[in-house]
Enzyme design. Structure first.
Site, mmCIF file in Angstrom:
data_model
loop_
_atom_site.group_PDB
_atom_site.id
_atom_site.type_symbol
_atom_site.label_atom_id
_atom_site.label_comp_id
_atom_site.label_asym_id
_atom_site.label_seq_id
_atom_site.Cartn_x
_atom_site.Cartn_y
_atom_site.Cartn_z
ATOM 1 N N HIS A 156 0.763 -1.417 -0.066
ATOM 2 C CA HIS A 156 0.053 0.086 0.008
ATOM 3 C C HIS A 156 0.867 1.259 0.038
ATOM 4 O O HIS A 156 0.358 2.362 0.516
ATOM 5 C CB HIS A 156 -0.940 0.083 1.182
ATOM 6 C CG HIS A 156 -1.777 -1.259 1.457
ATOM 7 N ND1 HIS A 156 -2.907 -1.870 0.797
ATOM 8 C CD2 HIS A 156 -1.477 -2.389 2.274
ATOM 9 C CE1 HIS A 156 -3.177 -2.786 1.197
ATOM 10 N NE2 HIS A 156 -2.329 -2.952 1.990
ATOM 11 N N SER A 277 14.721 22.177 -15.548
ATOM 12 C CA SER A 277 13.523 23.088 -15.933
ATOM 13 C C SER A 277 13.796 24.609 -16.164
ATOM 14 O O SER A 277 15.085 25.001 -15.912
ATOM 15 C CB SER A 277 12.763 23.358 -14.386
ATOM 16 O OG SER A 277 11.881 24.608 -14.653
ATOM 17 N N LYS A 283 15.708 22.023 -10.266
ATOM 18 C CA LYS A 283 15.036 20.895 -10.493
ATOM 19 C C LYS A 283 15.884 19.784 -11.601
ATOM 20 O O LYS A 283 16.702 20.105 -12.114
ATOM 21 C CB LYS A 283 13.745 21.213 -11.590
ATOM 22 C CG LYS A 283 12.860 22.165 -10.762
ATOM 23 C CD LYS A 283 11.888 21.403 -10.326
ATOM 24 C CE LYS A 283 10.944 20.110 -10.751
ATOM 25 N NZ LYS A 283 9.760 20.561 -11.408
ATOM 26 N N GLU A 290 9.255 9.078 -16.517
ATOM 27 C CA GLU A 290 8.211 9.497 -16.731
ATOM 28 C C GLU A 290 7.568 8.836 -18.133
ATOM 29 O O GLU A 290 6.553 8.487 -18.411
ATOM 30 C CB GLU A 290 7.957 10.790 -16.699
ATOM 31 C CG GLU A 290 7.982 11.320 -15.226
ATOM 32 C CD GLU A 290 8.171 12.780 -15.310
ATOM 33 O OE1 GLU A 290 7.132 13.595 -14.564
ATOM 34 O OE2 GLU A 290 9.232 13.231 -15.609
#
Ligand code: ARG
Length: 457
Positions: A156, A277, A283, A290
């Site tokens: 979980h 970024s 970043k 992704e």
């Protein structure tokens, strides 16, 4: 434009129809297997006396010349052409003249394209096997070094019980192992030769399909010409296998994404595989992970597309089948590049054992140790579980971690504890204790690594 089939037609094909029905832009990549198939076919035609030896030799030499011309960039496909098969025949005719027209004896584009697609996929399956194996090799070598590195095992997405990083990485090893098994199994069904089925019904020419099959390294010719020209099961099977590969990669991607957040910090992805970024200089984005996660949708989409395209098609060949290659190539390209990019991410990643250890401190993922300790000394597990729960409650009330408790504190919760419980309560001890076959304990992982070595070869 000149057609392979213009004889009975009075009118030119409408330009829009030509554009709509063309597959040149998609099937160009099959040129090499198309030539290989034609060489085998011509060899058989010559060998069986269906063509004169000299004619077959002229055709074969012409095909080789065409292949070299394409490879060298001297022969360029007309993007408006119908398909790769007609273009290669055009090149061959330019090279050797009208005898080129004899190549299509006892053959149709229907059995030709089915043969080409199988040859193409067969080659790609070899690549898939190799790429997956290289990934497994990395996972295995990383596992050998991380048998004692402890991190929270999750259910979980909550801390459940400590596991070793080796054990976690090996979980992916076995996923890719099943993927390779599926690919190997598929290869058996792919390696059947449709050529000689001709348009749909076979041919009156005395062809020798056993011989053509052997020349191309097929295990055997297909058994039924109607089935052979319309079967695309292997495209669906491949896309299903590729979907599972992508699903595995996307799960691993998701973990890398979560693990590389500042909150987790379990892994640092290399600068070479992350992107920045334009406004936030701090970043380092895990775009590759992704995109693997995102591109998974393409392969699932291709699988659904292929299944839907095939649904309710009457026998035998229908032009719908031409769409198979768009789906197939989408699956091949996306899955192969995703495996490669995953490996690039993994081999340059730095795991942070310290952050893993920190995240374990006071997380109660060692609470099961208490219950297991008491159960091993005769207490029914249900009761032991309750004592363990009371111990957690004690810890919360006193702002302590389980691993910090003294024997006196433990005995205040229940008198059944003795001093031998204390060394069992660290997270490392909890991980090591799980020695059952297939568990995370060091010896169990060593046994697992031995099995993995066997499975790899
Ligand atoms: N480009 C076609 C395909 O990929 C080749 C077969 C054409 N056959 C036909 N009967 N029109 O399916």
């Amino acid at each position: 434009m000149a057609k392979l089939w213009g004889g009975a037609f009075d009118k030119e094909t409408d330009k829009q129809v030509e554009v709509f029905t063309a597959s040149m832009a998609v099937d160009e990549r099959m040129w090499e297997v198309d030539i290989a198939g034609s060489i085998a076919h011509a060899t058989m035609l010559g060998g069986e006396g269906i063509l004169l030896k000299a004619e077959a030799e002229q055709i074969i030499a012409g095909l080789q010349q065409v292949g070299e011309g394409i490879r060298a960039g001297k022969l360029v496909f007309n993007p408006d052409a119908e398909d790769v098969h007609s273009e290669i025949e055009r090149f061959l005719t330019d090279a050797i003249g009208p005898v080129a027209g004899k190549l299509h004896t006892a053959r149709s584009r229907n059995d030709q394209v089915a043969t080409d697609t199988r040859l193409y996929l067969r080659g790609k399956l070899v690549e898939f096997n190799r790429e997956l194996k290289l990934t497994q090799e990395w996972l295995l070598s990383a596992a050998r070094k991380e048998k004692e590195t402890v991190l929270p095992g999750m259910t979980h997405l909550q801390h459940a019980q400590p596991v070793s990083l080796a054990h976690h990485l090996l979980a992916y090893f076995w996923m890719f192992s099943r993927d390779r098994e599926r690919i190997a199994d598929l290869a058996k069904r792919v390696n059947r030769m449709p050529l000689g089925s001709a348009a749909l019904a076979g041919t009156p020419f005395p062809i020798n399909r056993q011989k053509t099959a052997k020349l191309m390294g097929f295990d055997a010719p297909t058994e039924n010409s109607l089935d052979a020209v319309s079967d695309r099961d292997y495209v669906v099977e491949f896309l299903s296998d590729a979907s599972l590969i992508m699903m595995h990669l996307s799960r691993l991607s998701e973990e890398l994404i979560i693990w590389s957040t500042p909150e987790f910090g379990f892994v640092r992805l290399d600068d070479s595989v992350t992107t920045g970024s334009s406004i936030m200089p701090q970043k380092k984005n895990p775009d590759v992970a992704e995109l693997i996660r995102g591109k998974t949708g393409r392969v699932y989409g291709a699988l659904m597309g292929a299944l839907t395209m095939l649904k309710a098609l009457p026998l035998s060949y229908n032009r719908d089948l031409q769409e198979d290659k768009t789906f197939l190539f989408e699956g091949v390209d996306t899955a192969l590049s995703s495996i490669r990019l995953m490996r690039l991410m993994l081999t340059t990643a730095k795991f942070n054992a310290e952050r893993m250890e920190k995240s374990l401190a006071g997380d109660f993922s060692n609470a099961t140790e208490i219950a297991d300790y008491l159960a091993a000394r005769g207490m029914p597990f249900r009761q032991a579980h309750e004592v363990s729960g009371k111990t957690v409650k004690y810890c919360i009330e006193h702002r302590k971690a389980i691993e910090e408790l003294t024997l006196a504190e433990l005995q205040s919760v229940h008198p059944g504890f003795a001093s031998d419980v204390l060394p069992l309560l660290s997270h490392a001890a909890a991980m090591k204790a799980r020695k059952s076959e297939g568990g995370t304990g060091v010896e169990a992982v060593e046994a697992q690594i031995a099995k993995a070595e066997l499975a790899l070869n």
